[in-house]
Design an enzyme around this catalytic site. Structure first.
Site, short mmCIF file in Angstrom:
data_model
loop_
_atom_site.label_atom_id
_atom_site.label_comp_id
_atom_site.label_asym_id
_atom_site.label_seq_id
_atom_site.Cartn_x
_atom_site.Cartn_y
_atom_site.Cartn_z
N SER A 140 0.86 -1.05 -0.12
CA SER A 140 0.44 0.08 -0.34
C SER A 140 1.08 1.26 -0.18
O SER A 140 2.25 1.02 -0.11
CB SER A 140 -0.84 0.20 1.15
N TYR A 155 -1.47 -1.20 10.39
CA TYR A 155 -1.54 -1.66 9.20
C TYR A 155 -0.77 -0.87 7.89
O TYR A 155 0.17 -1.42 6.87
CB TYR A 155 -2.66 -0.55 8.73
#
Length: 249
Positions: A140, A155
């Site tokens: 990401s 995350y």
């Protein structure tokens, strides 16, 4: 038909507006026999069926080695080979550093990072025997810019770990002709992000994207197709950004 006669596994590919499902559809259109892995058996089967005939949907927990082994054994029994793995399964949680509990940390790291490792470990021996294969790991932009969108710091840490794992595996298994690369999507319109974007915040985010729009699941699927196919035959260990210019290095 860039993936004709290839067998491609895509994890976390049951969500109707998700990156995984768009990737499954894209791969099927290019001739692949697609295997959708997801926790929900009915959703996995429905996703595979939506790709047409000859595809497979299996219930699989990417954090459980036994569940993964059962799935891989079924795939090999059904198709006899595995050519592509897309490590797409992932979860997020929009919290701050001091709000992260141990159970939250373990849950986010287990699915995003441990799942990527376990799935890769499960298919690499078959790819070694074939002396060919492509593994695509979904990281990401959050890993590159230090969060700041929806996911919490755990995350970002998990997705940064995916980048390190991808590079290390690429170096290790290059001699076996297994290419291992990472995708770093920016803000993509999916079921996960759909309910979190209010108009004001949406416009503020778009103002910071040179291409002037949010990404779509199909944008990421097309990049995955490139990495899965022979078009990227001399690429391994790379990080391919799919973010519309949100982050330019």
């Amino acid at each position: 038909m860039l993936l004709e006669n290839k067998v491609a596994i895509i994890t976390g590919a049951a969500s109707q507006r998700g990156i995984g499902r768009a990737t499954a559809a894209c791969f099927a259109q290019h001739g692949a026999r697609v295997v959708v892995l997801d926790l929900d058996p009915e959703a996995a089967q429905a996703s595979a069926l939506s790709c047409g005939e000859g595809h497979l949907g299996l219930a699989t927990d990417v954090t459980d080695p036994l569940s993964i082994r059962r799935a891989v054994d079924q795939i090999l029994a059904h198709y006899g080979r595995i050519d592509v793995l897309v490590n797409n399964a992932g979860i997020t949680q929009p919290v701050k550093t001091l709000e992260i509990g141990l159970s939250d940390y373990n849950r986010i790291l287990d699915v995003n990072l441990r799942g990527t490792l376990l799935m890769s470990q499960a298919v690499i021996p078959t790819m070694q025997q074939q002396q060919s294969g492509s593994i695509i790991c979904l990281s990401s932009v959050s890993a590159q810019r230090g969060g700041g969108i929806f996911g919490g710091p755990h995350y970002s840490a998990a997705k940064a770990g995916v980048l390190g794992l991808t590079k290390a595996m690429a170096r290790e298994f290059g001699p076996d002709q297994i290419r291992i690369n990472a995708l770093t999507p920016g803000l993509i319109q999916t079921d996960i992000t759909g309910g979190l974007l209010q108009d004001e915040r949406r416009h503020a985010i778009i103002d910071g994207i040179p291409l002037g729009r949010l990404g779509t699941a199909s944008d990421v699927a097309s990049a995955a197709l490139f990495l899965a196919s022979d078009l990227s035959g001399y690429l391994t260990g790379i990080t391919l950004d799919v973010n519309g210019g949100m982050l330019i290095h």
